[in-house]
Motif scaffolding. Sequence first.
Motif, PDB file in Angstrom:
ATOM      1  N   SER A  58      25.477  20.821  28.751  1.00 52.60           N
ATOM      2  CA  SER A  58      26.606  19.898  28.453  1.00 52.60           C
ATOM      3  C   SER A  58      26.213  19.154  27.791  1.00 52.60           C
ATOM      4  O   SER A  58      26.903  17.651  27.307  1.00 52.60           O
ATOM      5  CB  SER A  58      27.228  19.186  30.108  1.00 52.60           C
ATOM      6  N   GLY A  59      25.480  18.937  27.238  1.00 49.44           N
ATOM      7  CA  GLY A  59      24.830  18.070  26.275  1.00 49.44           C
ATOM      8  C   GLY A  59      24.328  16.331  26.901  1.00 49.44           C
ATOM      9  O   GLY A  59      23.280  15.876  26.298  1.00 49.44           O
ATOM     10  N   GLY A  60      23.911  17.157  27.858  1.00 47.49           N
ATOM     11  CA  GLY A  60      22.659  16.432  29.199  1.00 47.49           C
ATOM     12  C   GLY A  60      21.740  16.269  29.566  1.00 47.49           C
ATOM     13  O   GLY A  60      20.389  17.851  28.790  1.00 47.49           O
ATOM     14  N   ILE A  61      20.636  16.141  29.739  1.00 50.35           N
ATOM     15  CA  ILE A  61      19.249  16.322  30.275  1.00 50.35           C
ATOM     16  C   ILE A  61      18.394  17.298  30.748  1.00 50.35           C
ATOM     17  O   ILE A  61      17.920  18.470  30.475  1.00 50.35           O
ATOM     18  CB  ILE A  61      18.967  14.747  29.922  1.00 50.35           C
ATOM     19  N   ASP A  62      19.358  17.633  32.436  1.00 48.83           N
ATOM     20  CA  ASP A  62      19.150  18.199  32.792  1.00 48.83           C
ATOM     21  C   ASP A  62      19.297  19.626  31.905  1.00 48.83           C
ATOM     22  O   ASP A  62      18.382  20.644  32.158  1.00 48.83           O
ATOM     23  CB  ASP A  62      20.310  18.441  34.046  1.00 48.83           C
ATOM     24  N   SER A  63      20.441  20.236  31.458  1.00 54.28           N
ATOM     25  CA  SER A  63      20.703  21.660  30.748  1.00 54.28           C
ATOM     26  C   SER A  63      20.077  21.714  29.761  1.00 54.28           C
ATOM     27  O   SER A  63      19.621  22.961  29.429  1.00 54.28           O
ATOM     28  CB  SER A  63      21.848  22.054  30.756  1.00 54.28           C
ATOM     29  N   ALA A  64      19.147  20.295  29.090  1.00 53.13           N
ATOM     30  CA  ALA A  64      18.477  20.099  27.700  1.00 53.13           C
ATOM     31  C   ALA A  64      16.889  21.119  28.089  1.00 53.13           C
ATOM     32  O   ALA A  64      16.546  21.955  27.515  1.00 53.13           O
ATOM     33  CB  ALA A  64      18.563  19.527  27.411  1.00 53.13           C
ATOM     34  N   LEU A  65      16.787  20.497  29.823  1.00 54.62           N
ATOM     35  CA  LEU A  65      15.472  20.856  29.705  1.00 54.62           C
ATOM     36  C   LEU A  65      15.287  22.684  30.397  1.00 54.62           C
ATOM     37  O   LEU A  65      14.299  22.841  30.021  1.00 54.62           O
ATOM     38  CB  LEU A  65      14.760  19.648  31.075  1.00 54.62           C
ATOM     39  N   VAL A  66      16.410  22.589  31.053  1.00 55.15           N
ATOM     40  CA  VAL A  66      16.820  24.055  31.816  1.00 55.15           C
ATOM     41  C   VAL A  66      16.773  25.088  30.683  1.00 55.15           C
ATOM     42  O   VAL A  66      15.565  25.908  30.190  1.00 55.15           O
ATOM     43  CB  VAL A  66      17.441  24.441  32.498  1.00 55.15           C
ATOM     44  N   ALA A  67      17.233  24.005  29.676  1.00 59.03           N
ATOM     45  CA  ALA A  67      17.024  25.195  28.129  1.00 59.03           C
ATOM     46  C   ALA A  67      15.726  26.138  27.607  1.00 59.03           C
ATOM     47  O   ALA A  67      15.821  26.829  27.235  1.00 59.03           O
ATOM     48  CB  ALA A  67      18.187  25.230  27.623  1.00 59.03           C
ATOM     49  N   THR A  68      15.324  24.691  27.789  1.00 53.72           N
ATOM     50  CA  THR A  68      13.859  24.594  26.616  1.00 53.72           C
ATOM     51  C   THR A  68      13.038  25.803  27.842  1.00 53.72           C
ATOM     52  O   THR A  68      12.412  26.522  26.968  1.00 53.72           O
ATOM     53  CB  THR A  68      13.306  23.331  26.954  1.00 53.72           C
ATOM     54  N   GLY A  99      24.908  40.879  32.508  1.00 50.89           N
ATOM     55  CA  GLY A  99      24.038  41.142  33.138  1.00 50.89           C
ATOM     56  C   GLY A  99      22.882  40.135  32.986  1.00 50.89           C
ATOM     57  O   GLY A  99      21.946  41.039  33.211  1.00 50.89           O
ATOM     58  N   TYR A 100      23.443  39.016  32.645  1.00 55.71           N
ATOM     59  CA  TYR A 100      22.242  37.905  33.178  1.00 55.71           C
ATOM     60  C   TYR A 100      22.455  37.068  34.225  1.00 55.71           C
ATOM     61  O   TYR A 100      22.775  37.482  34.721  1.00 55.71           O
ATOM     62  CB  TYR A 100      22.789  37.159  31.685  1.00 55.71           C
ATOM     63  N   LEU A 101      20.835  36.401  33.919  1.00 53.49           N
ATOM     64  CA  LEU A 101      20.611  35.847  34.967  1.00 53.49           C
ATOM     65  C   LEU A 101      21.052  34.012  34.446  1.00 53.49           C
ATOM     66  O   LEU A 101      21.134  34.055  33.410  1.00 53.49           O
ATOM     67  CB  LEU A 101      19.313  35.675  35.131  1.00 53.49           C
ATOM     68  N   LEU A 102      21.698  33.874  35.749  1.00 54.22           N
ATOM     69  CA  LEU A 102      22.925  32.684  35.646  1.00 54.22           C
ATOM     70  C   LEU A 102      22.109  31.464  36.192  1.00 54.22           C
ATOM     71  O   LEU A 102      21.048  31.685  37.439  1.00 54.22           O
ATOM     72  CB  LEU A 102      23.604  32.188  36.390  1.00 54.22           C
ATOM     73  N   LEU A 103      21.508  30.647  35.636  1.00 57.17           N
ATOM     74  CA  LEU A 103      20.423  29.568  35.770  1.00 57.17           C
ATOM     75  C   LEU A 103      21.041  28.327  35.753  1.00 57.17           C
ATOM     76  O   LEU A 103      21.986  27.642  35.119  1.00 57.17           O
ATOM     77  CB  LEU A 103      19.797  29.138  34.587  1.00 57.17           C
ATOM     78  N   SER A 104      20.604  27.687  37.145  1.00 60.80           N
ATOM     79  CA  SER A 104      21.752  26.260  37.411  1.00 60.80           C
ATOM     80  C   SER A 104      20.676  25.575  37.138  1.00 60.80           C
ATOM     81  O   SER A 104      19.137  25.032  37.294  1.00 60.80           O
ATOM     82  CB  SER A 104      21.945  26.396  39.019  1.00 60.80           C
ATOM     83  N   THR A 105      21.762  24.802  36.740  1.00 60.06           N
ATOM     84  CA  THR A 105      21.236  23.312  36.124  1.00 60.06           C
ATOM     85  C   THR A 105      20.505  22.237  36.545  1.00 60.06           C
ATOM     86  O   THR A 105      20.502  20.520  36.389  1.00 60.06           O
ATOM     87  CB  THR A 105      21.351  22.462  34.450  1.00 60.06           C
TER      88      THR A 105
END
Length: 563
Positions: A312-322, A411-417
């Motif tokens: 989203s450009g937000g900090i939560d999804s940024a941390l989960v992606a990292t 077949g991806y694992l979807l990560l909730s942020t």
Amino acid sequence: MKISTTNWHCSIAQLNPIIGDISSNAKKIKEKAELAVKQGAKLLLTPELSLCGYPPRDLLLHKSFIDAMEAQLQQLAQEIPSEISVLVGFASFNAFAHEQGTKPLYNSVALINNGKIHQIYHKRLLPTYDVFEEDRYFSAGNEVNFFTLDGVKIGLTICEDLWNDEQFWGKKTYAINPIQDLVNEGVDLIINLSASPYIVGKQKLREGLLKHIGKKYQTPIIYVNQVGGNDDLIFDGFSCAVNKQGETIARCHPYQEDLICLELDKNSLDLVSNYLQDLIDCEEEEIYQTLVLGVKDYARKCGFSKAILGLSGGIDSALVATIAVSALGKENVLGVLMPSPYSSDHSVIDAENLVKNLGINSEKIAIQEGMNSFDLMLNSLFKDTEFGVAEENLQSRIRGTLLMAIANKFGYLLLSTGNKSEMAVGYCTLYGDMNGGLAVIGDVPKTKVFNICKWINRNGEIIPHNILIKPPSAELKPNQKDEDSLPPYDILDDILERYINQHQSMNDIEKAGHNLETIKKVIKLVTRAEFKRKQAPPVLKITDRAFGTGWKMPIAYKLYSLN
């Protein structure tokens, strides 16, 4: 490491089992035993329930599961090198359960050597708090567990058996103290085989208890812990040993399997210092490494190699992606940007910059057409009503549907942020941003998310600076900010910590300096959001009060303190 030929040696096998994969777990124990022989060890220690993995939960209700464990244990005993004895954790049948009216199983440890099971010992204290439900399955052992090997009298405890020192805690939780019983038997060495899940700062607490007991009883202690992620629980390892003086003299690597050999001086009957890994002093690093292990093992043990998440450009999804990149590798992470007409240009740019910094794959799917389609389908029903939460949430649900479709297709694992603050007060959308197979930061408060991201950037920008400084927003309507609906996160997180983790009353929270009306609002939000949390993905646990298997609140209830 130089091995003495006169002193006695035992090895710690810090293992990462797969729950239910009995044959593979046994193979791993056998391999560690063979390596321990080369280290000169006479005894190999493995964690609690090392043969089946911890916690097996309702797998224990299947007789065939227990039968398979016992058969594998017999086979393992025959395969272990004759030069070494091994302590293996498993679940055993309680032959007297029916006539005693007790549970059908024991949480047990087998001592095996020379092709035989020489003795079986049972856990004496069964925890029933937080994520632990051991009295659902097990009977408590009633014998003091010790044996003699090569002239060394060894006392055996299993996890919770260690944790009832009245002097250390200032209270007594159980009627008996297995450690005191072993000391009364005059043991030379105490062993504790554990599967102790991570919470922030727990290793310092563990070692504080071990040091207290070692010094109090003038008896060395070896603590063996499981490592790895199993569903919502993460086991950090950090197996260690303490001498008679209450000093930590050995410590395994955290967050990975390890095998170390410990030396007991046969004259002083004390452990000799030899292998000491450092503790992690930085809380943000500790949490980050824990979550990386949680994602890595959840994906591996569930059969996923790649992960997807919304950016989203937000900090939560940024941390989960990292975290996902550290766990799975950048080539195995897909970030999907799904801007709406309300998404700001800088949010899209921030997300694109994060993709570049991490080197991950990305896709951009605008959701305007989806929004128009839903508006058209709902027009006859929604006409003459004002734009509101229902329309806002549709945007989140469109994004959640797109992510699930891509995850299903490839077949991806979807990560909730979503973070813990949002999950606590329901600032999240069912079937939208709550979609996923794993809630990576669902036990991390928003303020802690910011701190961890700043730690990530300590040596250079990974998470774009603008993400760290802009006001948090769901961007579901023009100029929206989180603080339009919620107290500032520093205030919100402190109220949540006091109410959820510390169980403080409204009066206590007010005395801490918070506004009473704000407290009431927050607690009402927590109460009303319970139905959402019941439908959330598994939440990786890092605190002692996570929204997971240890959280057992009703959905339909009226909060007595707000009446």
